[in-house]
Write a protein that holds these residues in place. Structure first.
Motif, PDB file in Angstrom:
ATOM      1  N   VAL A 308       1.106  -1.183  -0.220  1.00  0.00           N
ATOM      2  CA  VAL A 308       0.134  -0.252   0.142  1.00  0.00           C
ATOM      3  C   VAL A 308       0.881   1.497  -0.034  1.00  0.00           C
ATOM      4  N   ALA A 309       0.231   2.323  -0.188  1.00  0.00           N
ATOM      5  CA  ALA A 309       1.237   3.240  -0.510  1.00  0.00           C
ATOM      6  C   ALA A 309       1.013   4.010   0.769  1.00  0.00           C
ATOM      7  N   ASP A 310       2.201   5.489   1.519  1.00  0.00           N
ATOM      8  CA  ASP A 310       2.456   4.854   2.506  1.00  0.00           C
ATOM      9  C   ASP A 310       1.175   6.105   2.924  1.00  0.00           C
ATOM     10  N   ALA A 311       1.099   6.640   1.884  1.00  0.00           N
ATOM     11  CA  ALA A 311       0.010   7.349   3.520  1.00  0.00           C
ATOM     12  C   ALA A 311      -0.814   6.480   3.701  1.00  0.00           C
ATOM     13  N   ASP A 312      -1.493   5.627   3.033  1.00  0.00           N
ATOM     14  CA  ASP A 312      -2.467   4.746   3.752  1.00  0.00           C
ATOM     15  C   ASP A 312      -1.809   3.131   4.511  1.00  0.00           C
ATOM     16  N   LEU A 313      -0.356   3.622   5.281  1.00  0.00           N
ATOM     17  CA  LEU A 313       0.277   2.918   6.031  1.00  0.00           C
ATOM     18  C   LEU A 313      -1.263   2.012   6.886  1.00  0.00           C
ATOM     19  N   ALA A 314      -0.665   3.657   8.301  1.00  0.00           N
ATOM     20  CA  ALA A 314      -1.140   3.210   9.038  1.00  0.00           C
ATOM     21  C   ALA A 314      -3.157   3.184   8.903  1.00  0.00           C
ATOM     22  N   LEU A 315      -3.314   3.238   8.180  1.00  0.00           N
ATOM     23  CA  LEU A 315      -5.453   3.063   8.051  1.00  0.00           C
ATOM     24  C   LEU A 315      -5.332   2.083   7.820  1.00  0.00           C
ATOM     25  N   VAL A 316      -4.676   1.041   7.204  1.00  0.00           N
ATOM     26  CA  VAL A 316      -4.051  -0.636   6.715  1.00  0.00           C
ATOM     27  C   VAL A 316      -4.425  -0.693   7.869  1.00  0.00           C
ATOM     28  N   ILE A 317      -3.339  -0.587   8.765  1.00  0.00           N
ATOM     29  CA  ILE A 317      -2.998  -1.228   9.832  1.00  0.00           C
ATOM     30  C   ILE A 317      -3.546  -1.104  11.374  1.00  0.00           C
ATOM     31  N   GLY A 318      -4.187   0.437  11.037  1.00  0.00           N
ATOM     32  CA  GLY A 318      -5.206   0.233  11.927  1.00  0.00           C
ATOM     33  C   GLY A 318      -4.689   0.581  13.966  1.00  0.00           C
ATOM     34  N   ARG A 319      -5.502   1.728  14.781  1.00  0.00           N
ATOM     35  CA  ARG A 319      -5.385   1.277  15.795  1.00  0.00           C
ATOM     36  C   ARG A 319      -4.536   0.258  16.631  1.00  0.00           C
ATOM     37  N   ARG A 320      -3.500   0.005  16.983  1.00  0.00           N
ATOM     38  CA  ARG A 320      -2.819  -0.725  17.675  1.00  0.00           C
ATOM     39  C   ARG A 320      -2.264  -1.894  17.276  1.00  0.00           C
ATOM     40  N   GLY A 321      -2.675  -1.694  15.646  1.00  0.00           N
ATOM     41  CA  GLY A 321      -2.648  -3.433  14.693  1.00  0.00           C
ATOM     42  C   GLY A 321      -4.336  -3.709  14.646  1.00  0.00           C
ATOM     43  N   GLN A 322      -5.792  -3.323  15.263  1.00  0.00           N
ATOM     44  CA  GLN A 322      -6.578  -4.453  15.847  1.00  0.00           C
ATOM     45  C   GLN A 322      -7.413  -4.456  14.223  1.00  0.00           C
ATOM     46  N   ASN A 323      -6.876  -3.390  13.188  1.00  0.00           N
ATOM     47  CA  ASN A 323      -7.235  -3.368  11.528  1.00  0.00           C
ATOM     48  C   ASN A 323      -6.758  -4.835  11.087  1.00  0.00           C
ATOM     49  N   ALA A 324      -5.281  -4.568  11.001  1.00  0.00           N
ATOM     50  CA  ALA A 324      -5.004  -5.750  10.552  1.00  0.00           C
ATOM     51  C   ALA A 324      -4.827  -6.564  10.871  1.00  0.00           C
ATOM     52  N   ARG A 325      -4.749  -7.367  12.197  1.00  0.00           N
ATOM     53  CA  ARG A 325      -5.767  -8.746  12.737  1.00  0.00           C
ATOM     54  C   ARG A 325      -6.920  -9.344  12.215  1.00  0.00           C
ATOM     55  N   LEU A 326      -7.565  -7.836  12.617  1.00  0.00           N
ATOM     56  CA  LEU A 326      -9.267  -8.445  11.820  1.00  0.00           C
ATOM     57  C   LEU A 326      -9.042  -8.878  10.384  1.00  0.00           C
ATOM     58  N   THR A 327      -8.462  -8.547   9.507  1.00  0.00           N
ATOM     59  CA  THR A 327      -8.458  -8.431   8.482  1.00  0.00           C
ATOM     60  C   THR A 327      -8.254  -9.882   7.783  1.00  0.00           C
ATOM     61  N   SER A 328      -6.756 -10.522   8.843  1.00  0.00           N
ATOM     62  CA  SER A 328      -6.417 -11.918   9.074  1.00  0.00           C
ATOM     63  C   SER A 328      -6.722 -12.486   9.471  1.00  0.00           C
ATOM     64  N   ARG A 329      -7.909 -12.614  10.412  1.00  0.00           N
ATOM     65  CA  ARG A 329      -8.347 -13.763  10.619  1.00  0.00           C
ATOM     66  C   ARG A 329      -9.100 -13.700   9.953  1.00  0.00           C
TER      67      ARG A 329
END
Length: 419
Positions: A308-329
């Motif tokens: 992802v673009a650098d500007a979207d990195l924080a949004l994809v990861i989410g607060r404390r990595g929650q969005n990334a964990r949810l997507t992985s599950r």
């Protein structure tokens, strides 16, 4: 004593639902147990209770012998003949006794046995009442807090909402109404214990099943589900009916259905998306509105990488990595998130874009387009003034070169006529 026993039998039958035969068996067992601790400990008893009037009768049981070793259980053959004419060695004779002679301790033990039986009956009733409700949503009233756990009154029984099954940030006071998932019935020293949950993903799933009729009747299916309690839930749905939009059915008219669930969850965010069997497509759905630059799937190692673009990195990861964990599950895959590669990656994407521009020409496939781009033909306009010999020198066969130029000319001609 008979009137007292009758009162107990009638009360237990009417108020507690315990049958007379059950209570009679309990009382008889308790009396026999008490007799073993009284002054006549060791004697063998036979007891009967009349279920109609509560009358208690008792007999002391003796084994007929020619030499008495235990006077509480054995009786000489001569004395036995008085109780039972013709008694022989090896026979069993019974001597009726006054129940009062069993001792005052009997009444206390009987009362204790009755209480224990009532408690056991209540435990059995709770299990029978709720064993088929595990996995369903129940409502109750908060009674008290015990070391971080909440005790909830369900009406017919008390249940426990452990701290581990509570949603961070939610607070309940005694007297408040609460809805929970009946997670399990656990055995404890106090009997069956009803365990509740508000943090389980099954709680949200069950809310959707109750709120969305299409899920309840099987038209809409929940294919994938992931939850971070108190933060966000991601749900992927599909429809068995082409006329039914699965996402729209879950959202409801003007968002009424999903809003109802969000209110129950205290404002927890819910992302609803249409299910895709291809993990790459489901990943794109889950990350919207972010548009990944590249997606690479490693099926062998159950991993998927998204660039992802650098500007979207924080949004994809989410607060404390929650969005990334949810997507992985949700995907059931290990998710690797990387920043957009520069340099070679930019060049490759430009080459791919140029090739895509040429493939709009009818008859030119991706392989031919890629070869032309590598030779500098990055757009249709680049063919202006190009002749057959130019393409032949570049490595194309004469017939292939003529065919390419003819297709380009036809494409340019059709565009000119539209203008």
């Amino acid at each position: 004593m008979s009137s007292e026993i009758l009162s107990v039998l009638e009360y237990m039958e009417k108020e507690k639902g315990i049958s007379r035969d059950d209570m009679i068996s309990t009382i008889i067992t308790a009396i026999k147990h008490a007799a073993t601790k009284g002054p006549n400990a060791g004697q063998e008893l036979k007891l009967e209770i009349n279920p109609k009037n509560g009358a208690l009768k008792a007999w002391q049981v003796f084994h007929v012998v020619d030499s008495v070793g235990d006077p509480h259980k054995e009786l000489h053959v001569e004395k036995a003949g008085v109780l039972k004419p013709g008694a022989q060695i090896g026979d069993v004779v019974e001597k009726e006794i006054d129940p009062a002679l069993l001792g005052r301790i009997v009444a206390q033990v009987v009362l204790q046995a009755i209480r224990q039986r009532v408690r056991q009956f209540e435990k059995d009733r709770i299990y029978d009442e709720y064993k088929d409700t595990v996995g369903d949503i129940v409502s109750g009233t908060v009674r008290r807090r015990e070391r971080g756990d909440l005790v909830v009154d369900l009406g017919k029984a008390e249940a426990m909402l452990p701290a581990r099954e509570q949603v961070p940030g939610e607070e309940y006071s005694p007297g408040e109404r609460i809805r929970c998932l009946l997670l399990a019935i656990e055995s404890s020293s106090r009997g069956p214990e009803l365990i509740l949950s508000r943090s389980s993903p099954r709680f949200v799933r069950r809310l959707f099943e109750l709120e969305v009729t299409e899920i309840g009747d099987g038209t809409v299916k929940i294919e994938a589900f992931a939850r971070e309690p108190g933060y966000r839930t991601k749900i992927a749905v599909s429809s068995t009916d082409k006329k039914v939009d699965p996402v729209g059915a879950c959202v409801g008219a003007r968002g009424a259905r999903v809003k109802s669930i969000v209110r129950e969850l205290g404002g927890e965010k819910i992302d609803i998306m249409e299910f895709r069997a291809d993990p790459r497509e489901l990943l794109l759905e889950s990350l919207k509105p972010v548009q990944p630059r590249q997606v690479r799937l490693d099926e062998r190692n159950r991993r998927i990488e998204v660039e992802v673009a650098d500007a979207d990195l924080a949004l994809v990861i989410g607060r404390r990595g929650q969005n990334a964990r949810l997507t992985s599950r949700l995907l059931g895959l290990k998710l690797d998130i990387v920043k957009e590669r520069v340099g070679l990656a930019d060049f490759d994407s430009k080459v791919a874009g140029a090739a895509a521009t040429l493939t709009v020409i009818p008859g030119i496939d991706e392989a031919t387009a890629a070869k032309l781009v590598s030779l500098g033909f990055v757009s249709v306009d680049a063919f202006v003034g190009v002749e057959q010999d130019d393409l032949v020198e570049a490595g194309f066969e004469p017939a292939e070169a003529n065919a390419i130029l003819a297709k380009v000319a036809t494409h340019l001609g059709s565009n000119s006529s539209r203008q």
